[in-house]
Design an enzyme around this catalytic site. Structure first.
Site, mmCIF file in Angstrom:
data_model
loop_
_atom_site.group_PDB
_atom_site.id
_atom_site.type_symbol
_atom_site.label_atom_id
_atom_site.label_comp_id
_atom_site.label_asym_id
_atom_site.label_seq_id
_atom_site.Cartn_x
_atom_site.Cartn_y
_atom_site.Cartn_z
ATOM 1 N N LYS A 1 -0.320 4.602 4.719
ATOM 2 C CA LYS A 1 -1.224 3.656 5.386
ATOM 3 C C LYS A 1 -0.640 3.253 6.737
ATOM 4 C CE LYS A 1 -3.898 -0.586 4.725
ATOM 5 N NZ LYS A 1 -5.165 0.077 5.132
ATOM 6 N N HIS B 1 0.833 -1.195 0.000
ATOM 7 C CA HIS B 1 0.000 0.000 0.000
ATOM 8 C C HIS B 1 0.871 1.249 0.000
ATOM 9 C CE1 HIS B 1 -3.107 -2.863 1.284
ATOM 10 N NE2 HIS B 1 -3.967 -1.989 0.801
#
Length: 255
Positions: free
Chosen positions: A152, A148
């Site tokens: 995140k 990600h």
């Protein structure tokens, strides 16, 4: 029937996408959007108001559903306010601890609550495929890699944890090993878990099954956050008018 939506985290990555997805539909109307630090006046023509006013907005504006992509603590606050106001709640927020999950379950005693770590229909298909693969390949080593963007916070991702639960439910696994370092040979019954955070990657999940001189790789790659927003709005339209209880995105897809 027009579904009246409230949106939290309005100026965040997902909040923007949710507003865009909702305003593009004829069966939805965004009746309010909030942000804890409202640094913009509008998003896609929708006024952004202070999250400090959420409790009154969720009563006065009479939304059918609130869609939330924020953080665990704020999501719990919003869920509790929705439960008090009798408003359904859809959240894609991840990283809840036990207390947070219990709070969502408590809210679901009063209103319909749908929590999903991922609103991409392809991820639901991936979960199903992973379960079947693990059942059909007993004894194979399993590794999961998720990637990600660098902002995140929770690791592994909520989607990765959902995949891990599916793997464990369908195979003989006893432990999760998060990364490896030093003298770390693979142990029987372990699932290797690896979380990568880099750049602005939207989201990738890959499950590798290897054994018997072969390997199987099952991968989902999200190319745009709009896919998650579209799924969340689909979930909101579906859950509007549902009775109190806990729901999953799989319930939406099944209909």
């Amino acid at each position: 029937m027009t579904v009246r939506l409230g949106v939290t985290g309005a100026t965040g990555r997902m909040g923007r996408e949710v507003i865009a997805a909702a305003t593009a539909r004829e069966d939805c109307e965004v009746v309010f959007a909030v942000n804890r630090r409202p640094d913009e006046e509008t998003v896609d023509g929708v006024e952004v108001e202070s999250a400090a006013e959420f409790d009154s907005l969720v009563v006065d504006r009479e939304p059918s559903v609130v869609i939330d992509f924020t953080g665990p603590e704020s999501a719990v606050d919003y869920a509790e306010a929705c439960a008090d106001a009798g408003v359904a709640f859809v959240t894609g927020t991840t990283g809840f601890d036990d207390d947070g999950r219990e709070a969502l379950e408590a809210a679901a005693e009063d209103v319909a609550v749908l929590h999903a770590p991922n609103f991409a229909r392809g991820v639901r298909a991936l979960v199903n495929a992973v379960g079947e693969a693990v059942r059909n390949l007993p004894g194979y080593d399993v590794e999961l890699v998720e990637t990600h963007h660098n902002g995140k916070r929770d690791a592994p991702s909520g989607t990765a944890n959902r995949l891990l639960s599916e793997i464990e439910a369908n195979g003989d696994f006893t432990d999760r090993t998060h990364g490896r370092e030093g003298d770390a040979p693979r142990e029987t019954g372990e699932i290797g878990v690896h979380a990568l955070r880099a750049g602005d990657i939207t989201g990738e999940h890959e499950v590798v099954l290897a054994g018997n001189h072969e390997e199987v790789r099952l991968t989902h790659r999200a190319e745009d956050r709009g896919v998650f927003a579209a799924g969340a709005v689909d979930a909101a339209v579906w859950i509007a008018g549902q009775k109190a209880g806990s729901y999953d995105f799989a319930d939406v897809i099944a209909e």
